[in-house]
Design a protein around this motif. Structure first.
Motif, PDB file in Angstrom:
ATOM      1  N   ARG A   1      32.513  60.141  50.536  1.00  0.00           N
ATOM      2  CA  ARG A   1      33.833  59.722  51.005  1.00  0.00           C
ATOM      3  C   ARG A   1      33.816  59.383  52.490  1.00  0.00           C
ATOM      4  N   GLU A   2      32.790  59.841  53.217  1.00  0.00           N
ATOM      5  CA  GLU A   2      32.693  59.550  54.657  1.00  0.00           C
ATOM      6  C   GLU A   2      32.309  58.092  54.924  1.00  0.00           C
ATOM      7  N   LEU A   3      31.879  57.385  53.875  1.00  0.00           N
ATOM      8  CA  LEU A   3      31.466  55.974  54.046  1.00  0.00           C
ATOM      9  C   LEU A   3      32.305  55.043  53.166  1.00  0.00           C
ATOM     10  N   LEU A   4      33.542  55.441  52.910  1.00  0.00           N
ATOM     11  CA  LEU A   4      34.366  54.678  51.958  1.00  0.00           C
ATOM     12  C   LEU A   4      34.556  53.201  52.300  1.00  0.00           C
ATOM     13  N   PRO A   5      34.749  52.819  53.573  1.00  0.00           N
ATOM     14  CA  PRO A   5      34.931  51.377  53.817  1.00  0.00           C
ATOM     15  C   PRO A   5      33.731  50.565  53.311  1.00  0.00           C
ATOM     16  N   TYR A   6      32.532  51.095  53.516  1.00  0.00           N
ATOM     17  CA  TYR A   6      31.328  50.402  53.040  1.00  0.00           C
ATOM     18  C   TYR A   6      31.295  50.385  51.512  1.00  0.00           C
ATOM     19  N   SER A   7      31.462  51.558  50.880  1.00  0.00           N
ATOM     20  CA  SER A   7      31.326  51.594  49.417  1.00  0.00           C
ATOM     21  C   SER A   7      32.449  50.809  48.737  1.00  0.00           C
ATOM     22  N   MET A   8      33.654  50.850  49.312  1.00  0.00           N
ATOM     23  CA  MET A   8      34.749  50.059  48.730  1.00  0.00           C
ATOM     24  C   MET A   8      34.467  48.562  48.857  1.00  0.00           C
ATOM     25  N   SER A   9      33.845  48.169  49.966  1.00  0.00           N
ATOM     26  CA  SER A   9      33.538  46.740  50.124  1.00  0.00           C
ATOM     27  C   SER A   9      32.513  46.311  49.075  1.00  0.00           C
ATOM     28  N   LYS A  10      31.562  47.190  48.758  1.00  0.00           N
ATOM     29  CA  LYS A  10      30.562  46.834  47.736  1.00  0.00           C
ATOM     30  C   LYS A  10      31.203  46.797  46.346  1.00  0.00           C
ATOM     31  N   ALA A  11      32.193  47.684  46.126  1.00  0.00           N
ATOM     32  CA  ALA A  11      32.914  47.640  44.847  1.00  0.00           C
ATOM     33  C   ALA A  11      33.640  46.299  44.702  1.00  0.00           C
ATOM     34  N   ALA A  12      34.155  45.788  45.820  1.00  0.00           N
ATOM     35  CA  ALA A  12      34.844  44.494  45.783  1.00  0.00           C
ATOM     36  C   ALA A  12      33.852  43.355  45.480  1.00  0.00           C
ATOM     37  N   VAL A  13      32.636  43.481  46.012  1.00  0.00           N
ATOM     38  CA  VAL A  13      31.606  42.477  45.705  1.00  0.00           C
ATOM     39  C   VAL A  13      31.294  42.509  44.203  1.00  0.00           C
ATOM     40  N   ASP A  14      31.152  43.716  43.662  1.00  0.00           N
ATOM     41  CA  ASP A  14      30.877  43.847  42.217  1.00  0.00           C
ATOM     42  C   ASP A  14      31.992  43.183  41.411  1.00  0.00           C
ATOM     43  N   ARG A  15      33.214  43.377  41.861  1.00  0.00           N
ATOM     44  CA  ARG A  15      34.362  42.827  41.134  1.00  0.00           C
ATOM     45  C   ARG A  15      34.398  41.297  41.226  1.00  0.00           C
ATOM     46  N   TYR A  16      34.038  40.781  42.403  1.00  0.00           N
ATOM     47  CA  TYR A  16      33.975  39.321  42.557  1.00  0.00           C
ATOM     48  C   TYR A  16      33.035  38.743  41.493  1.00  0.00           C
ATOM     49  N   VAL A  17      31.849  39.355  41.402  1.00  0.00           N
ATOM     50  CA  VAL A  17      30.844  38.835  40.456  1.00  0.00           C
ATOM     51  C   VAL A  17      31.344  38.989  39.021  1.00  0.00           C
ATOM     52  N   ARG A  18      31.939  40.138  38.721  1.00  0.00           N
ATOM     53  CA  ARG A  18      32.415  40.380  37.352  1.00  0.00           C
ATOM     54  C   ARG A  18      33.451  39.342  36.930  1.00  0.00           C
ATOM     55  N   ASP A  19      34.347  38.985  37.834  1.00  0.00           N
ATOM     56  CA  ASP A  19      35.436  38.086  37.453  1.00  0.00           C
ATOM     57  C   ASP A  19      35.084  36.603  37.549  1.00  0.00           C
ATOM     58  N   VAL A  20      34.061  36.265  38.333  1.00  0.00           N
ATOM     59  CA  VAL A  20      33.691  34.846  38.469  1.00  0.00           C
ATOM     60  C   VAL A  20      32.688  34.430  37.391  1.00  0.00           C
ATOM     61  N   THR A  21      31.815  35.357  37.019  1.00  0.00           N
ATOM     62  CA  THR A  21      30.678  34.929  36.196  1.00  0.00           C
ATOM     63  C   THR A  21      31.006  34.448  34.778  1.00  0.00           C
ATOM     64  N   PRO A  22      32.084  34.906  34.118  1.00  0.00           N
ATOM     65  CA  PRO A  22      32.336  34.329  32.790  1.00  0.00           C
ATOM     66  C   PRO A  22      32.470  32.806  32.829  1.00  0.00           C
ATOM     67  N   SER A  23      32.993  32.279  33.938  1.00  0.00           N
ATOM     68  CA  SER A  23      33.190  30.820  34.034  1.00  0.00           C
ATOM     69  C   SER A  23      31.879  30.086  34.300  1.00  0.00           C
ATOM     70  N   LEU A  24      30.809  30.814  34.571  1.00  0.00           N
ATOM     71  CA  LEU A  24      29.538  30.144  34.906  1.00  0.00           C
ATOM     72  C   LEU A  24      28.639  29.941  33.686  1.00  0.00           C
ATOM     73  N   GLU A  25      29.029  30.523  32.572  1.00  0.00           N
ATOM     74  CA  GLU A  25      28.177  30.415  31.378  1.00  0.00           C
ATOM     75  C   GLU A  25      27.908  28.953  31.021  1.00  0.00           C
ATOM     76  N   GLY A  26      26.647  28.608  30.840  1.00  0.00           N
ATOM     77  CA  GLY A  26      26.283  27.253  30.422  1.00  0.00           C
ATOM     78  C   GLY A  26      26.329  26.214  31.530  1.00  0.00           C
ATOM     79  N   THR A  27      26.528  26.642  32.758  1.00  0.00           N
ATOM     80  CA  THR A  27      26.653  25.667  33.855  1.00  0.00           C
ATOM     81  C   THR A  27      25.334  25.402  34.579  1.00  0.00           C
ATOM     82  N   GLY A  28      24.341  26.261  34.355  1.00  0.00           N
ATOM     83  CA  GLY A  28      23.084  26.146  35.107  1.00  0.00           C
ATOM     84  C   GLY A  28      23.083  26.984  36.374  1.00  0.00           C
TER      85      GLY A  28
END
Ligand SMILES: NC(=O)c1ccc[n+]([C@@H]2O[C@H](COP(=O)([O-])OP(=O)(O)OC[C@H]3O[C@@H](n4cnc5c(N)ncnc54)[C@H](OP(=O)(O)O)[C@@H]3O)[C@@H](O)[C@H]2O)c1
Length: 235
Positions: free
Chosen positions: A149-176
């Motif tokens: 919990r002492e490093l929450l800004p860092y870990s929360m920012s990485k959680a946001a990166v994970d979420r970006y990838v999770r929500d963008v990638t379905p649209s990339l299927e079959g695009t190359g």
């Protein structure tokens, strides 16, 4: 000849740590390199080393907490005739250690500006040309950090990166274009500190796995570089 031979790769935070290893690994694969750091002189030793090995490489500078500098960096790489085939979003900052429930708002703001906003902007602006060419690889570097919990800004920012990838990638299927997450493992770098159990070199070859994926491989996967270590016996 590597399948990446002649591809242009932009690696953020390439002056040291994981980014430097990734740059060296991509050069081995025959990539041409656009290397980023806050200041060009931070990149000079690596550029010199890469050129002495015959690699084509140029440096680009930007402070990633500055939106205008991020856009200028993107404009500059988009002006290159080769474009960007591979985006390796590696640069990040670690937030200062704070006792529980004392974190100032600026720690969150700074972590998110560099680790999330700049990374998302780079993806958002470099994806469309990749989609047009029907080929691209994007690797967003995340972290396995949890329960600190002492490093929450860092870990929360990485959680946001994970979420970006999770929500963008379905649209990339079959695009190359394949977008992935990469956790390099806990490494002895300026960010990881000297108590980390692993040398920085151990992020290779694993850090290249999501770049070397075959066409048609799925997007949105999470790769752990330490799973691909060749220097330790596996049970
Ligand atoms: N090391 C670990 O244990 C570990 C574990 C899990 C995940 N990671 C992730 O791996 C990635 C690389 O970490 P690292 O350990 O290699 O870090 P590092 O050694 O501290 O290197 C950071 C790089 O990012 C650049 N950078 C730092 N602040 C910047 C800013 N405000 N604007 C633009 N560029 C900036 C630095 O450029 P300058 O030379 O100009 O400062 C440098 O090239 C990060 O995404 C990190 O979260 C690391």
């Amino acid at each position: 000849m590597s399948k990446l031979s002649g591809k242009w790769a932009l690696v953020t935070g390439a002056s040291r740590g994981v980014g430097k290893q990734v740059a060296l690994g991509l050069a081995e694969q025959g990539c041409k390199l656009l290397l980023h750091a806050r200041q060009l002189d931070h990149l000079e030793p690596l550029l010199k080393e890469l050129r002495s090995r015959g690699a084509e490489a140029r440096g680009v500078a930007a402070e990633l907490s500055n939106a205008a500098q991020v856009d200028a960096l993107i404009d500059s790489v988009l002006r290159d005739p080769g474009g960007v085939d591979i985006l390796y979003n590696n640069a990040a900052i670690m937030s200062p250690w704070r006792e529980a429930h004392t974190t100032p708002g600026d720690d969150y703001r700074q972590s998110f500006e560099v680790n999330v906003v700049a990374l998302s902007r780079l993806c958002d602006r470099l994806l469309p040309p990749m989609l047009k060419r029907r080929w691209g690889r994007i690797v967003n570097v995340t972290s396995g950090i949890e329960n600190i919990r002492e490093l929450l800004p860092y870990s929360m920012s990485k959680a946001a990166v994970d979420r970006y990838v999770r929500d963008v990638t379905p649209s990339l299927e079959g695009t190359g274009v394949i977008m992935s997450l990469l956790d390099p493992g806990w490494l002895r770098t300026d960010l990881g500190g000297d108590k980390a159990p692993n040398a920085v070199e151990t992020c290779l070859p694993g850090a290249l796995v999501p770049v070397l994926l075959e066409d048609g491989a799925p997007s949105g996967r999470f790769y752990r570089a330490q799973d691909y270590r060749t220097d330790i016996a596996k049970n």
